[in-house]
Design an enzyme around this catalytic site. Sequence first.
Site, PDB file in Angstrom:
ATOM      1  N   SER A 110       0.896  -1.139  -0.170  1.00  0.00           N
ATOM      2  CA  SER A 110       0.111   0.041  -0.030  1.00  0.00           C
ATOM      3  C   SER A 110       1.190   1.207  -0.077  1.00  0.00           C
ATOM      4  CB  SER A 110      -1.021  -0.020   1.210  1.00  0.00           C
ATOM      5  OG  SER A 110      -1.845   0.778   1.130  1.00  0.00           O
ATOM      6  N   GLU A 243      -0.726  -2.868  -8.199  1.00  0.00           N
ATOM      7  CA  GLU A 243      -1.946  -3.238  -7.692  1.00  0.00           C
ATOM      8  C   GLU A 243      -2.881  -1.709  -7.597  1.00  0.00           C
ATOM      9  OE1 GLU A 243      -3.322  -2.846  -4.453  1.00  0.00           O
ATOM     10  OE2 GLU A 243      -1.590  -2.322  -3.064  1.00  0.00           O
ATOM     11  N   HIS A 310      -4.543  -5.173  -2.006  1.00  0.00           N
ATOM     12  CA  HIS A 310      -5.500  -4.947  -0.838  1.00  0.00           C
ATOM     13  C   HIS A 310      -6.555  -6.007  -0.787  1.00  0.00           C
ATOM     14  CE1 HIS A 310      -3.577  -1.076  -1.077  1.00  0.00           C
ATOM     15  NE2 HIS A 310      -4.014  -0.740  -0.064  1.00  0.00           N
TER      16      HIS A 310
END
Length: 339
Positions: A110, A243, A310
């Site tokens: 992240s 991502e 995630h």
Amino acid sequence: MIRYPIWDRQKKIGVTAPSSGVQKELQPMLWMAINYFKNQGQEVIVTPNVWTQEKVVSSSAYVRNNELNALLTNQEISLIIPPWGGELLLEMLPLIDFNSFPTKWLLGYSDISGLLLAITLKTGIATAHGTNFIDLRGTTMDDTTASYQKVLTTLPYKSVTQQSSSFYQSKWDFEKTNNSPFYLDTPTKWRHIDPTITSQHLEGRVLCGCIDIIRHLIGTPFGDVEAFWQEHIPDEPVLWVLENCELNSADLRRNLLQMHYAGWFKHCTGILFGRSNANEVFEDYHFIDVYQILAEELQIPILYDIDCGHVPPQLTFINGAYLEVSYSNGHATVIQTFN
């Protein structure tokens, strides 16, 4: 040449918060993760800012840098894992002394992927994109998440193999995850952008991250992909593992175009996109449309819905390692070599 840290499991685990800390109501999960390591006989050192959170960050950029540096320079610590991501990791990048950065594993994803990619691009030191500290809790753990252990204990010039997961977690529900970090309820299926292709082999040097975050490195001293390629991996192909956390399909297209225009895909021979719950359709524009257009523009294969990001669980991808992916009928074998 890439430099690979070695995780000495006899040493301590360091936890610090370069982005967000852990709010008081969520700290029981942090204690569960600490106890998970203690039960394995490993001591955990937690810096003060892990326990604080105000105005979307754990502490000021200076405090975050100082606490990270305290763990980096502590010879008793062999692995550093932030509690999770956040929003404003970018604030501290100018404060980091990349010229004397130690060869020590950092693991996360992240917002933390901005730090990981910057370290590898600036120094040639491998970094680990994978699970965060909070998700290493409970009494049981799925094989995909647990694979971080064998990846980070791989020695230089050796290879490590991971398999795509069997199931993934369709939504977050902490009520169901007391004894395990995730509630894996949906069969995993990796997908090829060309549905007529049932098998594909891809290989190249890994560069990995959350698109929402790492695209902000473009045009800064922390995102010079071409300089990294020329200095550390000249004449080698690159496999991007990306991502999407919060981008709708139009946002995703704009971000990928920016990366393309900046030359980040110049040496790319394939892209692997992680599963995402953020792939919202914008009007009639689907995220698969984005992948298809990009595959045509770059003339490369693209896999998506892979174990990254995630929507857990996720494989551990090493920025800088040589990656070989063998895809077949929705599943994949992933081999990374630390050369």
